[in-house]
Design a protein around this motif. Structure first.
Motif, PDB file in Angstrom:
ATOM      1  N   MET A 108       6.360 -10.984  -5.920  1.00  0.00           N
ATOM      2  CA  MET A 108       7.244  -9.984  -5.338  1.00  0.00           C
ATOM      3  C   MET A 108       7.200 -10.073  -3.812  1.00  0.00           C
ATOM      4  N   ASP A 109       8.278  -9.681  -3.184  1.00  0.00           N
ATOM      5  CA  ASP A 109       8.387  -9.701  -1.732  1.00  0.00           C
ATOM      6  C   ASP A 109       7.665  -8.496  -1.143  1.00  0.00           C
ATOM      7  N   THR A 110       6.660  -8.746  -0.317  1.00  0.00           N
ATOM      8  CA  THR A 110       5.891  -7.646   0.257  1.00  0.00           C
ATOM      9  C   THR A 110       6.601  -7.013   1.448  1.00  0.00           C
ATOM     10  N   ASP A 111       7.664  -7.625   1.938  1.00  0.00           N
ATOM     11  CA  ASP A 111       8.386  -7.083   3.082  1.00  0.00           C
ATOM     12  C   ASP A 111       9.648  -6.347   2.637  1.00  0.00           C
ATOM     13  N   PHE A 112       9.496  -5.523   1.615  1.00  0.00           N
ATOM     14  CA  PHE A 112      10.627  -4.734   1.123  1.00  0.00           C
ATOM     15  C   PHE A 112      10.137  -3.369   0.665  1.00  0.00           C
ATOM     16  N   TYR A 113      10.765  -2.332   1.212  1.00  0.00           N
ATOM     17  CA  TYR A 113      10.394  -0.953   0.871  1.00  0.00           C
ATOM     18  C   TYR A 113      11.595  -0.066   1.161  1.00  0.00           C
ATOM     19  N   VAL A 114      11.864   0.899   0.273  1.00  0.00           N
ATOM     20  CA  VAL A 114      12.951   1.857   0.476  1.00  0.00           C
ATOM     21  C   VAL A 114      12.446   3.236   0.077  1.00  0.00           C
ATOM     22  N   ARG A 115      12.695   4.226   0.939  1.00  0.00           N
ATOM     23  CA  ARG A 115      12.369   5.612   0.599  1.00  0.00           C
ATOM     24  C   ARG A 115      13.522   6.504   1.018  1.00  0.00           C
ATOM     25  N   TYR A 116      13.912   7.409   0.117  1.00  0.00           N
ATOM     26  CA  TYR A 116      14.971   8.373   0.407  1.00  0.00           C
ATOM     27  C   TYR A 116      14.465   9.765   0.064  1.00  0.00           C
ATOM     28  N   TYR A 117      14.771  10.736   0.921  1.00  0.00           N
ATOM     29  CA  TYR A 117      14.386  12.125   0.709  1.00  0.00           C
ATOM     30  C   TYR A 117      15.553  13.005   1.109  1.00  0.00           C
ATOM     31  N   ILE A 118      15.824  14.026   0.318  1.00  0.00           N
ATOM     32  CA  ILE A 118      16.771  15.071   0.699  1.00  0.00           C
ATOM     33  C   ILE A 118      16.170  16.388   0.239  1.00  0.00           C
ATOM     34  N   GLY A 119      16.158  17.366   1.118  1.00  0.00           N
ATOM     35  CA  GLY A 119      15.568  18.632   0.722  1.00  0.00           C
ATOM     36  C   GLY A 119      15.802  19.731   1.727  1.00  0.00           C
ATOM     37  N   ARG A 125      14.122  24.057   2.621  1.00  0.00           N
ATOM     38  CA  ARG A 125      13.273  25.199   2.286  1.00  0.00           C
ATOM     39  C   ARG A 125      14.181  26.418   2.275  1.00  0.00           C
ATOM     40  N   GLY A 126      14.176  27.110   1.149  1.00  0.00           N
ATOM     41  CA  GLY A 126      15.068  28.257   1.022  1.00  0.00           C
ATOM     42  C   GLY A 126      14.480  29.329   0.128  1.00  0.00           C
ATOM     43  N   LYS A 127      15.365  30.070  -0.477  1.00  0.00           N
ATOM     44  CA  LYS A 127      14.999  31.201  -1.329  1.00  0.00           C
ATOM     45  C   LYS A 127      14.038  30.805  -2.452  1.00  0.00           C
ATOM     46  N   PHE A 128      14.169  29.587  -2.940  1.00  0.00           N
ATOM     47  CA  PHE A 128      13.340  29.126  -4.058  1.00  0.00           C
ATOM     48  C   PHE A 128      12.216  28.200  -3.604  1.00  0.00           C
ATOM     49  N   GLY A 129      11.869  28.234  -2.316  1.00  0.00           N
ATOM     50  CA  GLY A 129      10.787  27.394  -1.800  1.00  0.00           C
ATOM     51  C   GLY A 129      11.293  26.033  -1.342  1.00  0.00           C
ATOM     52  N   HIS A 130      10.397  25.048  -1.376  1.00  0.00           N
ATOM     53  CA  HIS A 130      10.742  23.695  -0.939  1.00  0.00           C
ATOM     54  C   HIS A 130      11.364  22.943  -2.111  1.00  0.00           C
ATOM     55  N   GLU A 131      12.660  22.739  -2.040  1.00  0.00           N
ATOM     56  CA  GLU A 131      13.375  22.011  -3.087  1.00  0.00           C
ATOM     57  C   GLU A 131      13.781  20.661  -2.518  1.00  0.00           C
ATOM     58  N   PHE A 132      13.535  19.606  -3.301  1.00  0.00           N
ATOM     59  CA  PHE A 132      13.831  18.280  -2.778  1.00  0.00           C
ATOM     60  C   PHE A 132      14.005  17.267  -3.903  1.00  0.00           C
ATOM     61  N   LEU A 133      14.593  16.137  -3.514  1.00  0.00           N
ATOM     62  CA  LEU A 133      14.702  14.950  -4.344  1.00  0.00           C
ATOM     63  C   LEU A 133      14.182  13.810  -3.484  1.00  0.00           C
ATOM     64  N   GLU A 134      13.314  12.988  -4.043  1.00  0.00           N
ATOM     65  CA  GLU A 134      12.760  11.865  -3.295  1.00  0.00           C
ATOM     66  C   GLU A 134      12.535  10.697  -4.236  1.00  0.00           C
ATOM     67  N   PHE A 135      12.823   9.502  -3.729  1.00  0.00           N
ATOM     68  CA  PHE A 135      12.478   8.302  -4.490  1.00  0.00           C
ATOM     69  C   PHE A 135      12.109   7.193  -3.532  1.00  0.00           C
ATOM     70  N   GLU A 136      11.344   6.243  -4.050  1.00  0.00           N
ATOM     71  CA  GLU A 136      10.980   5.077  -3.251  1.00  0.00           C
ATOM     72  C   GLU A 136      10.841   3.860  -4.149  1.00  0.00           C
ATOM     73  N   PHE A 137      11.241   2.732  -3.610  1.00  0.00           N
ATOM     74  CA  PHE A 137      11.008   1.426  -4.218  1.00  0.00           C
ATOM     75  C   PHE A 137       9.907   0.770  -3.413  1.00  0.00           C
ATOM     76  N   ARG A 138       8.814   0.430  -4.062  1.00  0.00           N
ATOM     77  CA  ARG A 138       7.693  -0.196  -3.364  1.00  0.00           C
ATOM     78  C   ARG A 138       7.731  -1.706  -3.567  1.00  0.00           C
ATOM     79  N   PRO A 139       7.032  -2.454  -2.710  1.00  0.00           N
ATOM     80  CA  PRO A 139       7.086  -3.924  -2.773  1.00  0.00           C
ATOM     81  C   PRO A 139       6.625  -4.504  -4.105  1.00  0.00           C
ATOM     82  N   ASP A 140       5.733  -3.800  -4.819  1.00  0.00           N
ATOM     83  CA  ASP A 140       5.243  -4.303  -6.103  1.00  0.00           C
ATOM     84  C   ASP A 140       6.189  -3.987  -7.264  1.00  0.00           C
ATOM     85  N   GLY A 141       7.337  -3.360  -6.964  1.00  0.00           N
ATOM     86  CA  GLY A 141       8.315  -3.041  -7.995  1.00  0.00           C
ATOM     87  C   GLY A 141       8.225  -1.617  -8.514  1.00  0.00           C
TER      88      GLY A 141
END
Length: 146
Positions: free
Chosen positions: A1-12, A14-30
């Motif tokens: 696998m290519d060790t020089d590849f990484y992706v992380r996305y976060y959207i979130g 803080r509101g009435k229901f606390g910290h709400e978020f969606l997050e994902f990441e692709f790591r170099p090991d797959g």
């Protein structure tokens, strides 16, 4: 696998229901890590991890490369605010980008920004990546993302 590849996305936010978020990441090991936290109606956090093969990582790379996001700059994008924030971090080879902006409600928000072309690239790339991640997670775990 290519060790020089990484992706992380976060959207979130803080509101009435606390910290709400969606997050994902692709790591170099797959490893694809996914988290979705919504406290609405006492919902619980969903955390999933799955290993993707080389072909999936190559497709993520292709999506990112074809979007041309690596040549964009977020200096004229709206700052995160009370509505929320989005973050995108990508490492491809010797290039490393990190973007931060507010939540984008629709293409109208994109058109009204100081950098509509760059923000439009970001907007569509995020839509493509979220769609791919939701499909992969759904294939493996049969959950319904928000």
């Amino acid at each position: 696998m290519d060790t020089d590849f990484y992706v992380r996305y976060y959207i979130g936010h803080r509101g009435k229901f606390g910290h709400e978020f969606l997050e994902f990441e692709f790591r170099p090991d797959g490893l694809l890590r996914y988290a979705n936290n919504s406290n609405y109606k006492n919902d619980v956090m969903i955390r999933k991890e799955v290993f993707c093969n080389k072909i999936v990582l190559e497709e993520v790379r292709r999506i990112i490369a074809e979007s041309e996001i690596m040549s964009e700059d977020d200096k004229n994008w709206p700052e995160p605010d009370r509505v929320g924030r989005q973050e995108l971090e990508v490492v491809m080879g010797n290039e490393h980008i990190s973007f931060t902006t507010t939540k984008i409600g629709s293409l109208l928000d994109v058109q009204d920004s100081k950098d509509p072309d760059g923000l439009r690239i970001f907007y569509y790339l995020v839509q493509d990546l979220k769609s791919l991640v939701f499909s992969l997670i759904n294939l493996h775990f049969k959950i319904k993302p928000i």
